[in-house]
Write a protein that holds these residues in place. Structure first.
Motif, short mmCIF file in Angstrom:
data_model
loop_
_atom_site.label_atom_id
_atom_site.label_comp_id
_atom_site.label_asym_id
_atom_site.label_seq_id
_atom_site.Cartn_x
_atom_site.Cartn_y
_atom_site.Cartn_z
N THR A 49 0.82 -1.23 0.00
CA THR A 49 0.00 0.00 0.00
C THR A 49 0.85 1.28 0.00
O THR A 49 0.35 2.36 0.27
CB THR A 49 -1.00 0.08 1.19
N LEU A 50 2.11 1.17 -0.31
CA LEU A 50 2.97 2.35 -0.31
C LEU A 50 3.02 3.04 -1.68
O LEU A 50 3.65 4.09 -1.82
CB LEU A 50 4.40 2.00 0.15
N ARG A 72 -2.34 -3.31 5.84
CA ARG A 72 -1.11 -3.06 6.61
C ARG A 72 -1.04 -3.94 7.86
O ARG A 72 0.06 -4.29 8.31
CB ARG A 72 -1.03 -1.59 7.01
N SER A 83 16.64 1.06 7.76
CA SER A 83 17.32 1.52 8.98
C SER A 83 16.28 2.19 9.87
O SER A 83 15.10 2.23 9.52
CB SER A 83 18.46 2.48 8.64
N MET A 84 16.72 2.70 11.01
CA MET A 84 15.80 3.44 11.90
C MET A 84 16.57 4.61 12.50
O MET A 84 17.73 4.81 12.16
CB MET A 84 15.28 2.51 13.01
N LEU A 97 8.19 0.90 16.52
CA LEU A 97 7.45 0.36 15.37
C LEU A 97 6.28 -0.52 15.83
O LEU A 97 5.26 -0.60 15.15
CB LEU A 97 8.40 -0.41 14.45
N VAL A 99 4.45 0.13 18.43
CA VAL A 99 3.37 1.07 18.75
C VAL A 99 2.66 1.49 17.46
O VAL A 99 1.43 1.52 17.39
CB VAL A 99 3.93 2.32 19.50
N LEU A 100 3.46 1.78 16.42
CA LEU A 100 2.85 2.15 15.13
C LEU A 100 2.03 0.99 14.54
O LEU A 100 1.11 1.21 13.77
CB LEU A 100 3.93 2.56 14.12
N MET B 1 -2.29 3.51 23.35
CA MET B 1 -1.38 3.47 22.20
C MET B 1 -0.90 4.88 21.83
O MET B 1 0.29 5.11 21.63
CB MET B 1 -2.13 2.86 21.01
N LEU B 5 2.87 6.51 22.20
CA LEU B 5 3.55 7.15 21.07
C LEU B 5 3.91 8.60 21.43
O LEU B 5 5.00 9.08 21.07
CB LEU B 5 2.65 7.12 19.83
N GLY B 247 14.04 4.95 7.67
CA GLY B 247 13.05 4.05 8.27
C GLY B 247 11.64 4.38 7.83
O GLY B 247 10.68 3.77 8.28
N ALA B 249 9.90 3.99 5.03
CA ALA B 249 9.09 2.97 4.35
C ALA B 249 8.54 1.96 5.36
O ALA B 249 7.37 1.58 5.28
CB ALA B 249 9.92 2.26 3.29
N ALA B 250 9.38 1.57 6.33
CA ALA B 250 8.90 0.62 7.35
C ALA B 250 7.81 1.27 8.21
O ALA B 250 6.81 0.64 8.53
CB ALA B 250 10.08 0.18 8.22
N MET B 251 8.02 2.56 8.55
CA MET B 251 7.01 3.24 9.37
C MET B 251 5.71 3.42 8.60
O MET B 251 4.62 3.24 9.13
CB MET B 251 7.55 4.60 9.81
N TYR B 252 5.85 3.79 7.32
CA TYR B 252 4.66 3.97 6.47
C TYR B 252 3.85 2.69 6.38
O TYR B 252 2.64 2.73 6.22
CB TYR B 252 5.09 4.36 5.05
N SER B 253 4.54 1.52 6.42
CA SER B 253 3.82 0.26 6.20
C SER B 253 3.08 -0.22 7.44
O SER B 253 2.40 -1.23 7.40
CB SER B 253 4.81 -0.81 5.75
N LYS B 254 3.21 0.53 8.53
CA LYS B 254 2.54 0.09 9.76
C LYS B 254 1.08 0.54 9.78
O LYS B 254 0.66 1.40 9.02
CB LYS B 254 3.27 0.63 11.00
N LYS B 255 0.35 -0.03 10.74
CA LYS B 255 -1.11 0.10 10.76
C LYS B 255 -1.62 1.49 11.14
O LYS B 255 -2.66 1.93 10.65
CB LYS B 255 -1.64 -0.95 11.76
N MET B 256 -0.93 2.17 12.03
CA MET B 256 -1.47 3.42 12.57
C MET B 256 -1.76 4.44 11.47
O MET B 256 -1.00 4.57 10.51
CB MET B 256 -0.51 4.02 13.61
N SER B 257 -2.87 5.16 11.63
CA SER B 257 -3.28 6.12 10.60
C SER B 257 -2.32 7.31 10.53
O SER B 257 -1.64 7.64 11.52
CB SER B 257 -4.68 6.63 10.91
N ILE B 261 -0.46 9.37 13.66
CA ILE B 261 1.00 9.56 13.77
C ILE B 261 1.35 11.04 13.84
O ILE B 261 2.06 11.49 14.74
CB ILE B 261 1.73 8.91 12.56
N ARG B 408 2.68 8.75 1.86
CA ARG B 408 2.65 7.38 2.34
C ARG B 408 2.08 6.43 1.29
O ARG B 408 2.40 5.25 1.27
CB ARG B 408 1.76 7.34 3.60
N LYS B 409 1.21 7.00 0.43
CA LYS B 409 0.63 6.18 -0.64
C LYS B 409 1.42 6.32 -1.93
O LYS B 409 0.92 6.02 -3.01
CB LYS B 409 -0.83 6.58 -0.84
#
Lengths: 290, 422
Positions: A49-50, A72, A83-84, A97, A99-100, B1, B5, B247, B249-257, B261, B408-409
């Motif tokens: 979905t990116l 997701r 990376s982070m 991550l 939490v996200l 949650m 954050l 990071g 792309a990894a953060m974007y792929s997570k569930k939170m709206s 965020i 993000r999209k």
């Protein structure tokens, strides 16, 4: 449990990077091979979905990718070059991550350390991300992708830049986590796919050239792979005539492995095809078409 | 949650060097500008000229003082204006000067010839002034410009309403944003405070402001200047951390709206931005309480917190929101540039009226200890002003959420290319 892709097109401006893609990926490891720029990362981003698709349908376990939040929660993603924040420790990065990902405190507590252990980072839980090697970061990336226990794991070029030992360790790790979930591995390193995947897809310039099992893939080049010992002086000439998949030179002799649809004009022995041979055969055949 | 954050975002902010630079700048500004004098002394009679200044809204006085200023500007044919907040010197062309002459003629009852003579008188006076200065060994650049009394007065029968209409015309001729806009004129003119006025002000501070309120206003006047610019630095640092971390792309792929965020990040940055300001406010309140107690007076123990909440908080909220919005939009440090320009323009916009006349100024000034009556009169304007910026802040955060979600999209922001090298 499947990823279903139907007539998927993706344009960046006027440039089409995915062309009428049709693909169904089931449980287990699926290796997506292709050269750089073949459209692998774009496909991964559409599934995670990116990136928005231009047309066609993509669904994960029956959920269309348009329902991003639901997708997701089912997908774990390890992007290329992950990376982070450098100042965070491995544990803190996982917690952030987590939490996200919407995990509760209890869930995070239960999952983070076992996952770090699983990727062999238990000793480095307090190590800052900025102090980690490329391999360690990649393992942390896998751990974060698995944190919310996704049904689908998508890993993009996970072994690029890793030393051979790290690469083997990483492949084994992927095989372990592929139990009871879909793992989509994108790579241009044929060895990664050969060592880990049951199913293979080959993407070239946005088109899916092949989709099937490893056996079916190997069958493409079966009977067309030869091994020969030639003089080093003849090497250039042979390379011009046939796609050579491997060369080992010793003194004035070169042991080569090459692909030929007809028996070669010089002394050569037929041998069984590997994934690399089949891949080169496919790419060579495709080039000849144009 | 969201609470977890929020705490994590606060921690990330605290870890940045930009945040500690922000805290240091605030502390330095506080020490250098606000100082340690929290004492208030009752005015004593017989010290005329030492009671400071106040603003008068007496219409006759306003008209006389404004007319004097306009005559002087007309004689020099040089007008100060702040069209976009920045100072601009305006020189009128022949036609506009003629029209300005008509306005002055109506206001003063003088003929155009007489008004024309004012210009010559000014030039002559100025020349002899600088000649004298030179004789005394003062360089021309160092000498203060001459104060010349042209001896003009308001013609009989000019009403305040007509005066304001003419001022609006004068402002139009100058091109807007001049010292003659009706709003500025109506706001009042600065006059020396009398003993009686000073005494009344003193009692107002003791009774209405309960001592600490007046000091809290002054605190907000100064610290508001900093809250309108400095928070943008830690905000930009935090937002760009995402980009540098690899990071995203990894953060974007997570569930939170995206809204979750970014809104939590906004709140965390705002909270961390406000924290040192609140600390300084509490410290000031304490100092004030001690000084008041020594003088046998009581204070409003929450005055500083109330003023900081109502006055400075919206400024910080707006600055943080703009910082997040521009950083998300451009992926660069352009937010510092954008907020810097806006801050400069706002400072210049407020420079001519340092007490009140808030309007929609981003940096409302009330650079006076006391003047409680004026503040009470203008308080509704200040509330409206702060509400306006609070709502605008939310609009900027909403816009930032939209951009974040768009990126993000996989959406591209072309404007980013313009700033990527900043």
């Amino acid at each position: 449990m499947e990823i279903k892709i139907e007539h998927l097109d993706k344009f960046y401006g006027k440039k089409q990077v995915l062309k009428d893609l049709n693909l169904t990926i089931g449980e287990g490891m699926y290796g997506l091979l292709g050269t750089n720029g073949a459209g692998k990362t774009t496909l991964m981003k559409v599934i995670t979905t990116l990136t928005k698709k231009s047309s066609g349908e993509v669904s994960i376990c029956g959920i269309p990718v348009g329902r991003a939040k639901e997708v997701r929660s089912m997908v774990g993603y390890l992007p290329q070059d992950f990376s982070m924040y450098g100042g965070m420790s491995a544990c803190e990065a996982m917690d952030y991550l987590g939490v996200l990902s919407g995990l509760t405190k209890v869930q995070r507590k239960e999952r983070i350390m076992p996952l770090l252990s699983r990727v062999n980072l238990q000793e480095d839980a307090k190590t800052k991300v900025r102090a980690m090697s490329g391999g360690m970061r990649r393992r942390l990336g896998i751990a974060q992708a698995l944190l919310h226990d996704p049904k689908v794991l998508i890993v993009d070029e996970p072994t690029a830049g890793l030393d051979p030992e790290e690469r083997v360790r990483f492949r084994n790790l992927l095989c372990e986590v592929a139990q009871s979930r879909i793992v989509l591995l994108s790579t241009h390193i044929v060895g990664d796919v050969e060592a880990t995947c049951e199913h293979i897809g080959v993407l070239d310039k946005g088109e899916l050239l092949f989709n099937g099992t490893v056996e079916e893939f190997l069958a493409l080049a079966e009977g067309q792979v030869y091994r020969a010992e030639i003089s080093r002086l003849e090497l250039t000439k042979v390379q011009e005539m046939y796609p050579v998949t491997s060369i080992l030179t010793t003194g004035g002799t070169a042991s080569i492995r090459f692909i030929s649809e007809k028996p070669p004009a010089f002394l050569a022995e037929k041998c069984s095809a590997g994934v690399e041979d089949a891949y080169l055969y496919l790419m060579h055949a495709k080039r000849r078409e144009f | 949650m969201f609470g977890t954050l929020f705490l994590k975002e606060c921690k990330q902010t605290v870890k940045s060097l930009a945040y500690w630079a922000y805290v240091a700048c605030l502390a330095l500004f506080f020490v250098s500008q606000i100082g340690e004098d929290w004492n208030l002394t009752e005015p004593q009679p017989g010290r005329e000229g030492q009671y400071g200044y106040t603003y008068s809204t007496d219409e006759t006085l306003i008209m006389e003082k404004t007319l004097r200023r306009l005559t002087e500007d007309y004689a020099q044919n040089s007008y100060a204006a702040y069209p976009l907040g920045f100072y601009k010197r305006v020189i009128l062309g022949t036609e506009e000067k003629e029209k300005m002459g008509d306005i002055l003629a109506e206001l003063t009852g003088k003929s155009k010839e007489e008004l024309e003579k004012l210009g010559y008188d000014y030039i002559n006076e100025e020349s002899s002034f600088y000649e004298e200065a030179q004789k005394d060994g003062i360089e021309m650049e160092m000498a203060a410009p001459p104060q010349i009394d042209f001896g003009v007065s308001l013609a009989e029968g000019v009403s305040f309403e007509r005066f304001l209409e003419l001022m609006e015309e004068a402002d139009d001729l100058i091109g807007g944003g001049s010292m003659y806009t009706p709003a500025r004129v109506e706001h009042g003119v600065e006059v020396p405070q009398t003993y009686e006025g000073a005494l009344e002000e003193y009692h107002d501070i003791i009774e209405k402001d309960r001592y600490s309120g007046a000091f809290a206003r002054l605190f907000c006047d100064y610290m508001g200047l900093m809250a309108a610019i400095l928070p943008v630095f830690p905000v930009v640092a935090r937002t760009l951390q995402d980009k540098r971390s690899k990071g995203l792309a990894a953060m974007y792929s997570k569930k939170m709206s995206s809204a979750g965020i970014l809104f939590v990040r906004y709140l965390a940055l705002l909270a961390m931005t406000m924290l040192p300001l609140i600390f300084l406010a509490v410290f000031s309140q304490f100092q004030c309480d001690v000084a008041a107690k020594a003088a046998g007076l009581s204070t409003d123990s929450f005055a500083f917190l109330k003023y900081v909440g109502g006055w400075i908080f919206p400024a910080a909220a707006f600055t943080v929101a703009v910082g997040i919005f521009v950083s998300e939009l451009t992926g660069s440090v352009a937010a510092i540039l954008a907020q810097g320009i806006f801050w400069f323009a706002s400072v210049f916009q407020s420079i001519d009226t340092l007490v009140g006349n808030f309007g929609l100024k981003f940096i409302p000034r009330f650079n006076a200890l006391g003047n409680t009556g004026i503040f009470e009169r203008e308080l509704p304007g200040l509330i409206a002003n702060r509400l306006f910026y609070s709502i605008l802040s939310l609009a900027f955060v909403a816009a930032a959420v939209f951009i974040y979600d768009w990126k993000r999209k996989g959406g591209g922001i072309r404007i980013g290319n313009l700033f990527k090298n900043l």
